[in-house]
Design a protein around this motif. Structure first.
Motif, PDB file in Angstrom:
ATOM      1  N   THR A 133       0.795  -1.114   0.020  1.00 41.36           N
ATOM      2  CA  THR A 133      -0.202  -0.065  -0.026  1.00 41.36           C
ATOM      3  C   THR A 133       1.004   1.181  -0.151  1.00 41.36           C
ATOM      4  OG1 THR A 133      -1.826   1.115   1.007  1.00 41.36           O
ATOM      5  CG2 THR A 133      -0.077   0.033   2.595  1.00 41.36           C
ATOM      6  N   PHE A 134       0.275   2.434  -0.007  1.00 39.41           N
ATOM      7  CA  PHE A 134       1.200   3.728  -0.133  1.00 39.41           C
ATOM      8  C   PHE A 134       0.434   4.761   0.518  1.00 39.41           C
ATOM      9  CE2 PHE A 134      -2.153   4.011  -3.298  1.00 39.41           C
ATOM     10  CZ  PHE A 134      -2.314   5.105  -3.573  1.00 39.41           C
ATOM     11  N   GLU A 135       1.199   5.937   0.751  1.00 37.71           N
ATOM     12  CA  GLU A 135       0.821   7.227   1.233  1.00 37.71           C
ATOM     13  C   GLU A 135       1.755   8.051   0.541  1.00 37.71           C
ATOM     14  OE1 GLU A 135       0.862   7.492   5.446  1.00 37.71           O
ATOM     15  OE2 GLU A 135      -0.123   5.681   5.796  1.00 37.71           O
ATOM     16  N   PHE A 136       1.093   9.534   0.298  1.00 35.04           N
ATOM     17  CA  PHE A 136       1.963  10.677  -0.002  1.00 35.04           C
ATOM     18  C   PHE A 136       1.707  11.522   1.091  1.00 35.04           C
ATOM     19  CE2 PHE A 136       0.851   8.482  -4.226  1.00 35.04           C
ATOM     20  CZ  PHE A 136       2.201   8.773  -4.860  1.00 35.04           C
ATOM     21  N   SER A 137       2.677  12.520   1.307  1.00 33.23           N
ATOM     22  CA  SER A 137       2.680  13.461   2.172  1.00 33.23           C
ATOM     23  C   SER A 137       1.598  14.538   1.619  1.00 33.23           C
ATOM     24  CB  SER A 137       4.015  13.926   2.389  1.00 33.23           C
ATOM     25  OG  SER A 137       4.561  14.665   1.430  1.00 33.23           O
ATOM     26  N   ALA A 138       0.886  15.163   2.584  1.00 35.16           N
ATOM     27  CA  ALA A 138      -0.175  16.088   2.165  1.00 35.16           C
ATOM     28  C   ALA A 138       0.747  17.422   1.566  1.00 35.16           C
ATOM     29  CB  ALA A 138      -0.933  16.168   3.060  1.00 35.16           C
ATOM     30  N   ASP A 139       1.753  17.677   2.551  1.00 39.67           N
ATOM     31  CA  ASP A 139       2.515  18.930   2.480  1.00 39.67           C
ATOM     32  C   ASP A 139       3.985  18.476   1.812  1.00 39.67           C
ATOM     33  OD1 ASP A 139       0.460  20.735   3.443  1.00 39.67           O
ATOM     34  OD2 ASP A 139       1.356  20.092   5.399  1.00 39.67           O
ATOM     35  N   LEU A 140       4.462  19.334   0.723  1.00 39.42           N
ATOM     36  CA  LEU A 140       5.827  19.397   0.286  1.00 39.42           C
ATOM     37  C   LEU A 140       6.727  19.587   1.339  1.00 39.42           C
ATOM     38  CD1 LEU A 140       5.502  21.001  -3.067  1.00 39.42           C
ATOM     39  CD2 LEU A 140       4.927  18.736  -2.392  1.00 39.42           C
ATOM     40  N   ILE A 141       7.978  18.612   1.334  1.00 42.01           N
ATOM     41  CA  ILE A 141       8.950  18.893   2.370  1.00 42.01           C
ATOM     42  C   ILE A 141      10.395  18.957   1.625  1.00 42.01           C
ATOM     43  CG2 ILE A 141      10.167  17.452   4.020  1.00 42.01           C
ATOM     44  CD1 ILE A 141       7.751  15.762   4.402  1.00 42.01           C
ATOM     45  N   LYS A 198       9.703  18.504  -2.175  1.00 44.00           N
ATOM     46  CA  LYS A 198       9.534  17.234  -2.468  1.00 44.00           C
ATOM     47  C   LYS A 198       8.428  16.695  -1.841  1.00 44.00           C
ATOM     48  CE  LYS A 198      14.304  15.828  -3.862  1.00 44.00           C
ATOM     49  NZ  LYS A 198      15.160  14.736  -3.993  1.00 44.00           N
ATOM     50  N   ARG A 199       7.652  15.793  -2.413  1.00 43.68           N
ATOM     51  CA  ARG A 199       6.427  15.151  -1.910  1.00 43.68           C
ATOM     52  C   ARG A 199       6.826  13.870  -1.232  1.00 43.68           C
ATOM     53  NH1 ARG A 199       1.402  16.518  -1.654  1.00 43.68           N
ATOM     54  NH2 ARG A 199       1.363  17.806  -3.759  1.00 43.68           N
ATOM     55  N   GLU A 200       6.826  13.237  -0.307  1.00 37.23           N
ATOM     56  CA  GLU A 200       7.101  11.840   0.301  1.00 37.23           C
ATOM     57  C   GLU A 200       6.235  11.017  -0.228  1.00 37.23           C
ATOM     58  OE1 GLU A 200       7.529  11.583   4.418  1.00 37.23           O
ATOM     59  OE2 GLU A 200       9.593  12.453   4.513  1.00 37.23           O
ATOM     60  N   PHE A 201       6.852   9.796  -0.719  1.00 35.15           N
ATOM     61  CA  PHE A 201       5.910   8.701  -1.210  1.00 35.15           C
ATOM     62  C   PHE A 201       6.301   7.643  -0.499  1.00 35.15           C
ATOM     63  CE2 PHE A 201       5.866   5.675  -5.368  1.00 35.15           C
ATOM     64  CZ  PHE A 201       4.554   5.141  -4.590  1.00 35.15           C
ATOM     65  N   ILE A 202       5.363   7.148   0.395  1.00 33.38           N
ATOM     66  CA  ILE A 202       5.674   6.118   1.193  1.00 33.38           C
ATOM     67  C   ILE A 202       5.182   4.914   1.072  1.00 33.38           C
ATOM     68  CG2 ILE A 202       5.394   5.473   3.730  1.00 33.38           C
ATOM     69  CD1 ILE A 202       4.896   8.502   4.405  1.00 33.38           C
ATOM     70  N   ILE A 203       6.181   3.956   0.778  1.00 33.24           N
ATOM     71  CA  ILE A 203       5.621   2.483   0.282  1.00 33.24           C
ATOM     72  C   ILE A 203       5.533   1.714   1.788  1.00 33.24           C
ATOM     73  CG2 ILE A 203       6.052   0.509  -0.929  1.00 33.24           C
ATOM     74  CD1 ILE A 203       7.537   2.520  -3.174  1.00 33.24           C
ATOM     75  N   SER A 204       4.598   0.912   1.839  1.00 36.05           N
ATOM     76  CA  SER A 204       4.131   0.038   3.041  1.00 36.05           C
ATOM     77  C   SER A 204       3.722  -1.096   2.693  1.00 36.05           C
ATOM     78  CB  SER A 204       3.021   1.112   3.757  1.00 36.05           C
ATOM     79  OG  SER A 204       2.416   0.248   4.931  1.00 36.05           O
ATOM     80  N   ALA A 205       3.764  -2.080   3.566  1.00 38.78           N
ATOM     81  CA  ALA A 205       3.336  -3.372   3.741  1.00 38.78           C
ATOM     82  C   ALA A 205       2.160  -3.507   4.823  1.00 38.78           C
ATOM     83  CB  ALA A 205       4.390  -4.482   4.002  1.00 38.78           C
ATOM     84  N   ASP A 206       1.880  -2.342   5.084  1.00 37.18           N
ATOM     85  CA  ASP A 206       0.577  -2.327   5.981  1.00 37.18           C
ATOM     86  C   ASP A 206       0.852  -3.462   7.093  1.00 37.18           C
ATOM     87  OD1 ASP A 206      -1.685  -1.001   6.792  1.00 37.18           O
ATOM     88  OD2 ASP A 206      -3.079  -2.357   5.867  1.00 37.18           O
ATOM     89  N   GLY A 207       2.235  -3.443   7.749  1.00 37.51           N
ATOM     90  CA  GLY A 207       2.423  -4.467   8.886  1.00 37.51           C
ATOM     91  C   GLY A 207       2.701  -5.798   8.405  1.00 37.51           C
ATOM     92  N   ASN A 208       2.469  -6.481   7.218  1.00 35.06           N
ATOM     93  CA  ASN A 208       2.614  -7.625   6.794  1.00 35.06           C
ATOM     94  C   ASN A 208       4.191  -8.146   6.452  1.00 35.06           C
ATOM     95  OD1 ASN A 208       2.584 -10.128   5.251  1.00 35.06           O
ATOM     96  ND2 ASN A 208       0.616  -9.734   4.339  1.00 35.06           N
ATOM     97  N   LEU A 209       4.623  -8.769   7.491  1.00 28.31           N
ATOM     98  CA  LEU A 209       5.884  -9.085   7.589  1.00 28.31           C
ATOM     99  C   LEU A 209       6.409  -9.823   6.171  1.00 28.31           C
ATOM    100  CD1 LEU A 209       6.983 -10.185  11.182  1.00 28.31           C
ATOM    101  CD2 LEU A 209       8.074  -8.230   9.726  1.00 28.31           C
TER     102      LEU A 209
END
Length: 281
Positions: A132-140, A143-154
């Protein structure tokens, strides 16, 4: 002679029994992480063998089923010892697609979310269904953070790490593996209003992991909305990687006065004392 090979994504061995369970050698999925696989070295020869074998199988299937089983096992031995498994949809292919559509994700707004989010979900699904994924609402820093996640699935953690390692340097994006720790605020789900300052914990250490008892003040741990809110807060306080890798069992309990209870804000520091395992990307 090898009788198994590691999946190129999750690295769990694929055995000959797994190979025999595939419908054909050309439609393979890892039985562990379910990612689609293709073989690039011996497939053409197997296609030729299949073309020769299919008429015989159709005619003599009923009486030569043991031969079919041996043939499948032979194919597995050939692939495991002479072949080379690859992901059908590679990490580099994902990033080529993302760069092509990156403007859509840099210029996010409420009007285009419904159009662009399902598209990237579909692309990540090709890598691993758990991603799954998230994007930061604000630029840092622009740049916009693009967070790639496993939603806790090891099981999907290797896919996250490999996908992030394959990410190119991009002018407008910073790619981050796993949801990070962040300052937490109150969270409300349904009628439940949970505050971080109303969460306390005790712990036991076992085999390098912390087993936690979380005590919730002014909240009912038997309520589903309450548990959802508590997990979301805990994930934000600890971070996805540490919560999955350094925390063992978690039990939620009603609050009770005790000198042994610690405020949940102390949990990240405690986890930081655990011997480092493999670090996230």
């Amino acid at each position: 002679m090898k009788t198994s090979v590691p999946c190129p994504q999750c690295e769990v061995p694929i055995t000959l029994d797994d190979f025999e369970a595939f419908s054909t050698p050309f439609t393979m999925k890892c039985p562990h992480c379910r990612v689609k696989l293709k073989e690039t070295r011996v497939t053409p020869f197997l296609l030729l063998i299949c073309a020769l074998m299919i008429p015989l199988i159709i005619i003599f299937f009923c009486v030569l089923y043991p031969v079919v089983a041996l043939y499948e096992r032979f194919n597995g031995l050939v692939m495991f010892n002479k072949g080379n498994l690859h992901l059908k949809h590679s990490y580099n292919e994902f990033w080529k697609w993302f760069i092509k559509h990156s403007d859509d994700y840099f210029h996010l707004n409420e009007e285009n979310l419904d159009a662009v989010f399902p598209t990237i979900e579909k692309q990540l699904l090709k890598i691993n269904p758990a991603l799954t994924f998230e994007f930061s609402a604000d630029l840092i820093d622009g740049k916009r953070e693009f967070i790639i996640s496993a939603d806790g699935n090891l099981d999907a953690f290797p896919a996250v790490e490999k996908l992030v390692l394959a990410a190119p340097v991009m002018e407008n994006f910073k790619v981050v593996a796993f949801r990070q720790r962040e300052e937490t605020s109150d969270i409300q789900i349904g009628d439940v209003h949970l505050k971080p300052e109303n969460m306390f914990f005790t712990y036991t250490r076992l085999d390098g992991l912390l087993d936690l008892e979380i005590f919730l003040k002014d909240a009912d741990p038997n309520d589903d909305d309450c548990l959802t809110a508590a997990f979301i807060l805990l994930d934000s306080i600890v971070g996805e990687y540490d919560l999955a890798v350094k925390v063992g069992d978690i039990e939620f309990r009603p609050y009770e006065e005790s000198i042994f209870l610690k405020p949940i804000s102390e949990l990240p520091g405690l986890i930081g004392q655990i011997n480092e395992k493999s670090s996230p990307v």
